[in-house]
Scaffold this motif. Sequence first.
Motif, PDB file in Angstrom:
ATOM      1  N   ILE A   1       0.836  -1.200   0.000  1.00 57.43           N
ATOM      2  CA  ILE A   1       0.000   0.000   0.000  1.00 57.43           C
ATOM      3  C   ILE A   1       0.871   1.251   0.000  1.00 57.43           C
ATOM      4  O   ILE A   1       0.511   2.268   0.568  1.00 57.43           O
TER       5      ILE A   1
ATOM      6  N   THR B   1       1.493   2.390  -5.338  1.00 54.66           N
ATOM      7  CA  THR B   1       0.388   1.433  -5.460  1.00 54.66           C
ATOM      8  C   THR B   1      -0.955   2.128  -5.252  1.00 54.66           C
ATOM      9  O   THR B   1      -1.904   1.899  -6.016  1.00 54.66           O
ATOM     10  N   ILE B   2      -1.020   2.979  -4.242  1.00 55.65           N
ATOM     11  CA  ILE B   2      -2.266   3.679  -3.927  1.00 55.65           C
ATOM     12  C   ILE B   2      -2.635   4.636  -5.048  1.00 55.65           C
ATOM     13  O   ILE B   2      -3.800   4.734  -5.451  1.00 55.65           O
TER      14      ILE B   2
ATOM     15  N   TYR C   1      -3.899   2.637  -8.021  1.00 57.27           N
ATOM     16  CA  TYR C   1      -5.241   2.120  -7.740  1.00 57.27           C
ATOM     17  C   TYR C   1      -6.271   3.237  -7.853  1.00 57.27           C
ATOM     18  O   TYR C   1      -7.339   3.044  -8.440  1.00 57.27           O
TER      19      TYR C   1
ATOM     20  N   ARG D   1      -6.525   3.143  -0.383  1.00 57.53           N
ATOM     21  CA  ARG D   1      -5.882   2.129   0.467  1.00 57.53           C
ATOM     22  C   ARG D   1      -6.839   0.975   0.729  1.00 57.53           C
ATOM     23  O   ARG D   1      -6.467  -0.196   0.642  1.00 57.53           O
TER      24      ARG D   1
ATOM     25  N   ALA E   1      -7.206  -1.087  -2.421  1.00 50.91           N
ATOM     26  CA  ALA E   1      -5.990  -1.848  -2.699  1.00 50.91           C
ATOM     27  C   ALA E   1      -5.843  -3.011  -1.717  1.00 50.91           C
ATOM     28  O   ALA E   1      -5.448  -4.112  -2.104  1.00 50.91           O
TER      29      ALA E   1
ATOM     30  N   LYS F   1      -8.413  -5.674  -2.664  1.00 52.29           N
ATOM     31  CA  LYS F   1      -8.019  -6.348  -3.909  1.00 52.29           C
ATOM     32  C   LYS F   1      -6.891  -7.352  -3.642  1.00 52.29           C
ATOM     33  O   LYS F   1      -6.937  -8.477  -4.136  1.00 52.29           O
ATOM     34  N   GLN F   2      -5.908  -6.939  -2.852  1.00 50.15           N
ATOM     35  CA  GLN F   2      -4.744  -7.797  -2.624  1.00 50.15           C
ATOM     36  C   GLN F   2      -4.983  -8.916  -1.613  1.00 50.15           C
ATOM     37  O   GLN F   2      -4.163  -9.823  -1.490  1.00 50.15           O
TER      38      GLN F   2
END
Length: 189
Positions: A82, A86-87, A90, A112, A115, A118-119
Amino acid sequence: EQLSGSLGLNSVEVRKNVGTLNTMFDSMGLGKEQAYDMATSMSQLAYDMASFYNLSSEEAFQKLSAGITGEAEPLKRLGILIDENTISQYAIANGISATGKEMTQQQKIQARYGAIMKQTSKAQGDLARTMDSPTNQLRKLNTQLDVAKIALGQALQPALLAVLPVFTSVAVGAGNLLKKLTGVGGGEE
């Protein structure tokens, strides 16, 4: 209550976790309904992650709480990223923010949250799927013992309230008597 009943969880702990996250999301500017929905799903995810990664539910909850506020390291140890990149990716991919725009606090939380969800798709629902495993049966047994302790404590509370002042007086009296007999603590040197 529904979540705790269906998965054999401690309802007091579930309410505490949902309440903590709900308050956090609400104070971060999310609407009450969105804050509650996110708090509920994140609390359930904590139990699923505890089962999936073989963590305590408290440790999983702490990692998620840290992650949602932007602390990347606790979730990174589980392979959940995160970080800012990545954030940002996303947020752009899911219409939360536009390319090159500075995100608001609410947008960062939504990104966040998305993400993380999703992960953790493989972990989601793990507690229900593996409820019959020895590890989760032990987890359920420990939870039920905790629930029994709480119920016993609540049942004994009136009696304890009546007896504790007597025990306290006896302890103070015994302490004073021992001080006089030994000369310790009586101001003598």
